[in-house]
Write an enzyme that holds these catalytic residues in place. Structure first.
Site, PDB file in Angstrom:
ATOM      1  N   CYS A  69      15.610 -11.582  -8.550  1.00 40.37           N
ATOM      2  CA  CYS A  69      15.738 -11.931  -9.975  1.00 40.37           C
ATOM      3  C   CYS A  69      16.059 -13.413 -10.145  1.00 40.37           C
ATOM      4  O   CYS A  69      15.543 -14.072 -11.053  1.00 40.37           O
ATOM      5  CB  CYS A  69      16.834 -11.093 -10.626  1.00 40.37           C
ATOM      6  SG  CYS A  69      16.466  -9.333 -10.706  1.00 40.37           S
ATOM      7  N   ARG A 120      11.128  -4.168 -13.224  1.00 36.30           N
ATOM      8  CA  ARG A 120      10.603  -5.489 -13.579  1.00 36.30           C
ATOM      9  C   ARG A 120       9.362  -5.323 -14.444  1.00 36.30           C
ATOM     10  O   ARG A 120       8.249  -5.227 -13.943  1.00 36.30           O
ATOM     11  CB  ARG A 120      10.261  -6.283 -12.328  1.00 36.30           C
ATOM     12  CG  ARG A 120      11.414  -6.530 -11.407  1.00 36.30           C
ATOM     13  CD  ARG A 120      10.999  -7.384 -10.207  1.00 36.30           C
ATOM     14  NE  ARG A 120      11.997  -7.277  -9.164  1.00 36.30           N
ATOM     15  CZ  ARG A 120      13.141  -7.948  -9.169  1.00 36.30           C
ATOM     16  NH1 ARG A 120      13.408  -8.775 -10.157  1.00 36.30           N
ATOM     17  NH2 ARG A 120      14.018  -7.806  -8.185  1.00 36.30           N
TER      18      ARG A 120
END
Length: 211
Positions: free
Chosen positions: A53, A130
């Site tokens: 991330c 995601r």
């Protein structure tokens, strides 16, 4: 949170109007309707202070001006608290010397994540997958890209999708596989028997570049 978001229980699909919401973010209170009239890349990440991330946020922050050139805003979401977001973005700034200026929304109750299908109703943990939603100026979902938790997404591909949608919407042609701005586009085929029989070759009626 607005009632519309709470009522939206089915996964979003291309062509759906986005659920409305208002929430706290690293840039202050933010609402989905704030982005009406421009493009938006709205993306979720599993958690703050994670390596994949972090790499994505650095890449999105560095590409912010390129998104702005497409009149496309950025907004991120995770279930972590606002204060965790603050600490994480501070760490990113200090280590990578890049400031994440787009809003990062908190979603501790999972209301937004579930409304957008970022968290399944029967999920065993709160980590959002995601997912990237490309939302047009009319607040309609135009593209959805979902990655597994283990793999980072491509910021270049998000930019390409936005640019390709804008070109297609402008009626300039159809972006083919791997299309990038400046490359040839395909013309819309004319689905008539006359165009099929008058073509110079068997594929000429449906497979031709724009002039």
């Amino acid at each position: 949170m607005e009632d519309e978001t709470r009522k939206h229980c089915c996964p979003l699909r291309i062509g759906d109007a986005v659920p409305a919401f208002t929430a706290r973010s690293t840039q202050g209170p933010v609402a989905m309707k704030d982005f009406e009239g421009r493009w938006l890349a709205f993306f979720s990440h599993p958690a703050d202070f994670t390596p994949v991330c972090t790499s994505e946020f650095v890449a999105f922050a560095r590409a912010a001006e390129r998104f702005a050139e497409l009149d496309c805003a950025l907004m991120a979401l995770s279930v972590d608290s606002l204060f965790a977001h603050f600490a994480w973005l501070r760490a990113i700034r200090d280590h990578y010397e890049v400031e994440v200026a787009f809003p990062v929304v908190e979603d501790p109750t999972l209301v937004i994540g579930r409304a957008y299908g970022m968290v399944a109703n029967d999920a065993h943990d709160a980590g959002t997958v995601r997912t990237v939603f490309i939302i047009d100026p009319a607040q309609v979902v135009r593209a959805i890209v979902t990655y597994p938790v283990e793999i980072g997404r491509s910021v270049e591909e998000v930019l390409r999708i936005v640019a390709a949608l804008q070109v297609a919407d402008a009626g300039k042609g159809l972006p083919p596989e791997g299309w990038e701005p400046g490359k040839p586009l395909f013309a819309h085929p004319e689905p008539t028997m006359d165009s099929v029989l008058s073509a110079d070759n068997p594929v000429g009626w449906f497979l031709k570049e724009c002039e």
